[in-house]
Design an enzyme around this catalytic site. Sequence first.
Site, mmCIF file in Angstrom:
data_model
loop_
_atom_site.group_PDB
_atom_site.id
_atom_site.type_symbol
_atom_site.label_atom_id
_atom_site.label_comp_id
_atom_site.label_asym_id
_atom_site.label_seq_id
_atom_site.Cartn_x
_atom_site.Cartn_y
_atom_site.Cartn_z
ATOM 1 N N MET A 268 46.071 -39.273 -21.570
ATOM 2 C CA MET A 268 47.054 -38.359 -22.137
ATOM 3 C C MET A 268 46.747 -38.109 -23.606
ATOM 4 O O MET A 268 46.170 -38.940 -24.281
ATOM 5 C CB MET A 268 48.465 -38.958 -22.038
ATOM 6 C CG MET A 268 49.024 -39.041 -20.639
ATOM 7 S SD MET A 268 50.593 -39.964 -20.610
ATOM 8 C CE MET A 268 51.585 -39.014 -21.785
ATOM 9 N N SER B 186 42.558 -43.616 -21.915
ATOM 10 C CA SER B 186 43.964 -44.007 -21.854
ATOM 11 C C SER B 186 44.407 -44.020 -20.389
ATOM 12 O O SER B 186 43.869 -44.785 -19.605
ATOM 13 C CB SER B 186 44.817 -43.057 -22.706
ATOM 14 O OG SER B 186 46.162 -43.467 -22.740
ATOM 15 N N THR B 187 45.347 -43.162 -20.012
ATOM 16 C CA THR B 187 45.863 -43.158 -18.645
ATOM 17 C C THR B 187 44.748 -42.898 -17.639
ATOM 18 O O THR B 187 44.013 -41.931 -17.760
ATOM 19 C CB THR B 187 46.949 -42.078 -18.493
ATOM 20 O OG1 THR B 187 47.925 -42.245 -19.518
ATOM 21 C CG2 THR B 187 47.608 -42.168 -17.133
ATOM 22 N N ASP C 277 43.939 -38.277 -28.578
ATOM 23 C CA ASP C 277 43.264 -39.324 -29.345
ATOM 24 C C ASP C 277 41.763 -39.259 -29.059
ATOM 25 O O ASP C 277 41.356 -39.228 -27.900
ATOM 26 C CB ASP C 277 43.813 -40.702 -28.972
ATOM 27 C CG ASP C 277 43.247 -41.811 -29.838
ATOM 28 O OD1 ASP C 277 42.863 -41.533 -30.994
ATOM 29 O OD2 ASP C 277 43.184 -42.957 -29.372
ATOM 30 N N HIS D 227 43.793 -47.609 -24.400
ATOM 31 C CA HIS D 227 45.179 -47.747 -24.842
ATOM 32 C C HIS D 227 45.880 -48.778 -23.966
ATOM 33 O O HIS D 227 46.130 -48.528 -22.783
ATOM 34 C CB HIS D 227 45.925 -46.418 -24.751
ATOM 35 C CG HIS D 227 45.409 -45.378 -25.695
ATOM 36 N ND1 HIS D 227 45.732 -44.054 -25.585
ATOM 37 C CD2 HIS D 227 44.607 -45.468 -26.781
ATOM 38 C CE1 HIS D 227 45.156 -43.365 -26.550
ATOM 39 N NE2 HIS D 227 44.455 -44.205 -27.290
#
Length: 353
Positions: free
Chosen positions: A295, A176-177, A298, A203
Amino acid sequence: MALKVLVVDDSGFFRRRVTDIINADANLEVIGVAENGLQAIELNESLKPDVITMDYEMPVMDGITAVRKIMASRPVPVLMFSSLTFEGARVTLDALDAGAVDFLPKNFDAIARNSASIRKLLAEKIQAVARGSLKANAKAVQPAPTRVTQTPSGSSADEGPREKLRGIELVVIGTSTGGPAALQKIFKTLPSNFNKPIVIVQHMPASFTSAFAERLNNLSGLTVKEAQEGDVLRPGHVYVAPGGKQLIVDRRQGGSVHILDSDERVSYRPSVDIALASAAKHYGSKALGVVLTGMGADGREGARLLKQAGGHLWAQDEASCVIYGMPMAVVNAGLVDSVVSLDQVSERLSKDI
């Protein structure tokens, strides 16, 4: 002490709304605003904010140029605002390459409504990027940390000689991030003769994943594409899960990808949990999951299923993560076989499987 935020945007309306939203959170404080990138650079030096929110298209100096100069002078986490278009995706990816940590859609209607969901999301993003690794985003050169592997309890130990993972047929990477920059680093160096299919779950909004796949394809020796329904999982090919959908894999008939509409109750679209769960069901011990910077958590439950099915799991180490959330979740759950520095991921993939 409240985190100090500098808001940069050429729209007076947007600056005011974003300022009001940020100041409504007791943990955040806007200490200055700028109308263009040049002002942002100057105020970054004088006000010393903890985080900067940055627009792209501005007079005098655009956001990407400003981010590069900020990272070269006084590095600070930057959160970009982006339009949800293909071209907006390309611009945002350029900003992430320049050193921005993360992005949010620039939605004037949502900002005008000042809804609770927007307030919560913006506050969470700002606080998350403030905790991010400035060293990674400033492109600082750091010595690679000692590689470690996880004992069953999740504690770390010196790695020493490694046993190769034999029989792996599929690699699933979730992030993600901080993921776009991490993935670009991996695929720039992964050899063109790598002969396993790779699925990426990053993401991203629906309008971003095709642009991201295009970018990875241009810099990688492998063939990278946005995944489509029915794609055959071919050796040396990389499939990026489309934003707004869910991706599952199926080992039958040689291995394939299926793209599903996402249940609105699922927080992430695409979801690392769902992709890993399908790999656990259809590939079991022949699957390797790799959880990178991001973050939240997940991937933790999908990793649990993968491990129960005899699969293998690596996590990125804290030192090289922009946000040590997703990897920490799987490490703390005791699900990780090996903790790997970002600098070592491509080497490990090419030599260990």
